[in-house]
Write an enzyme that holds these catalytic residues in place. Structure first.
Site, PDB file in Angstrom:
ATOM      1  N   TYR A  90      -8.124   1.163  -0.450  1.00  0.00           N
ATOM      2  CA  TYR A  90      -9.144   0.543   0.389  1.00  0.00           C
ATOM      3  C   TYR A  90     -10.321   1.490   0.598  1.00  0.00           C
ATOM      4  CZ  TYR A  90      -5.199  -2.530   1.489  1.00  0.00           C
ATOM      5  OH  TYR A  90      -4.120  -3.376   1.406  1.00  0.00           O
TER       6      TYR A  90
ATOM      7  N   HIS B 280       2.091  -0.077  -4.142  1.00  0.00           N
ATOM      8  CA  HIS B 280       1.009  -1.043  -3.970  1.00  0.00           C
ATOM      9  C   HIS B 280       0.737  -1.840  -5.247  1.00  0.00           C
ATOM     10  CE1 HIS B 280      -3.293  -1.644  -2.105  1.00  0.00           C
ATOM     11  NE2 HIS B 280      -2.613  -2.767  -2.211  1.00  0.00           N
TER      12      HIS B 280
END
Length: 312
Positions: free
Chosen positions: A56, A120
């Protein structure tokens, strides 16, 4: 705020978690004061699970969280971060990168441990690497006390089941996104029974389905089929006619399931965070919910492909 257990991990999570992807400017430019206030607002409201990732903002989310949390007592919040995905095209689930990634995340976050560590978006790599190389390295960090619970995230149901075939006895939890919403309930329909049987914690993210279930509507990059988008427009119109924001109904629905430990929603706007906390304390308009779900029935559980073709 009410809490629920994360499977058998011993961790209690708030029913609503704070997603920090917006702090990485994934969706728009963010002012520093706004981002910091959003984090503090969440904590003040009892939303004390913060979900982030080195992906992010390519580290920006973790860095800003480290700043925001600098003077906050560590025992008043819980952190979930991830590893393996670093840019849209850069994935590295090697054992060597595991320790390096977590070390970097801990430094950015200003802590010596995280409560939850996730692999992830594993659907973007050949899956055997996950159980043969990545997970053993992660479990070593758990033994060292740097991580309390470990798990993985992905989008395709096939990937969930394939990975669980090999790791279900070694992990603590999973995270799924856009899979328990007004339009898509595959997380509960197709995966939850297996997870409950193993005592694994279940985290749900993306209650607004990348803004599909908001008055704003989805950005251009959303991959859902056109008939799904059209149904969302019709559902939004119906909610407006009843004086209800479809985002409220979406969040209430996604937070209500008792077998989901938490539902993670993200915003760098503190006003949104306050609004969400108010919404989940309000009763669900059941008649409207039934009518909206009837609109979505013809496109129920339609999604898209993500990651390698063979993982879908």
């Amino acid at each position: 705020m009410n809490t629920r257990p994360l499977g058998k991990s011993g961790i209690q999570l708030p029913v609503l978690g704070f997603g920090a992807s917006s702090l990485g400017q994934e969706f728009r430019q963010v002012r520093l004061d706004e981002a910091l206030e959003a984090v503090h607002t969440a904590l003040d409201l009892g939303i004390n699970l913060i979900d982030t990732s080195p992906f992010y903002g390519r580290g920006m989310s973790e860095v800003l969280l480290g700043v925001a949390l600098r003077d906050v007592p560590r025992d008043t919040y819980q952190l979930c971060t991830k590893l393996g995905r670093y840019t849209d095209r850069h994935f590295d689930f090697s054992a060597r990168r595991v320790e390096e990634s977590v070390h970097t995340s801990l430094q950015r976050l200003g802590t010596d441990h995280v409560e939850i560590l996730l692999l992830h978006d594993v659907e973007f790599v050949p899956l055997p690497q996950i159980w043969e190389e990545t997970l053993p390295a992660v479990l070593k960090l758990k033994e060292q006390g740097k991580v309390r619970a470990v798990g993985f995230s992905c989008y395709p149901m096939k990937t969930f089941h394939t990975v669980l075939d090999h790791v279900a006895d070694e992990i603590d939890c999973i995270l799924s996104y856009n899979r328990y919403t007004l339009q898509n309930t595959t997380l509960v329909d197709q995966l939850l029974p297996r997870l409950k049987d193993k005592g694994l914690g279940v985290m749900n993210a993306g209650p607004f389905s990348a803004r599909l279930l908001t008055r704003t509507g989805p950005p251009e990059w959303v991959k859902e089929p056109d008939d799904v988008k059209q149904a969302a427009v019709a559902a939004t119109k119906l909610c407006d006619e009843h004086g209800v924001d479809i985002a409220q109904l979406a969040l209430q629905f996604s937070c209500a399931h008792q077998d989901l430990a938490t539902c993670i929603a993200g915003s760098a706007n503190p006003d949104n965070v306050r609004k969400w906390a108010e919404w989940i304390d309000q009763p669900i308009p059941e008649d409207l919910l039934r009518a909206v779900r009837l609109i979505f029935e013809p496109v129920l559980n339609q999604g898209h492909q993500e990651g390698l073709p063979e993982n879908n």
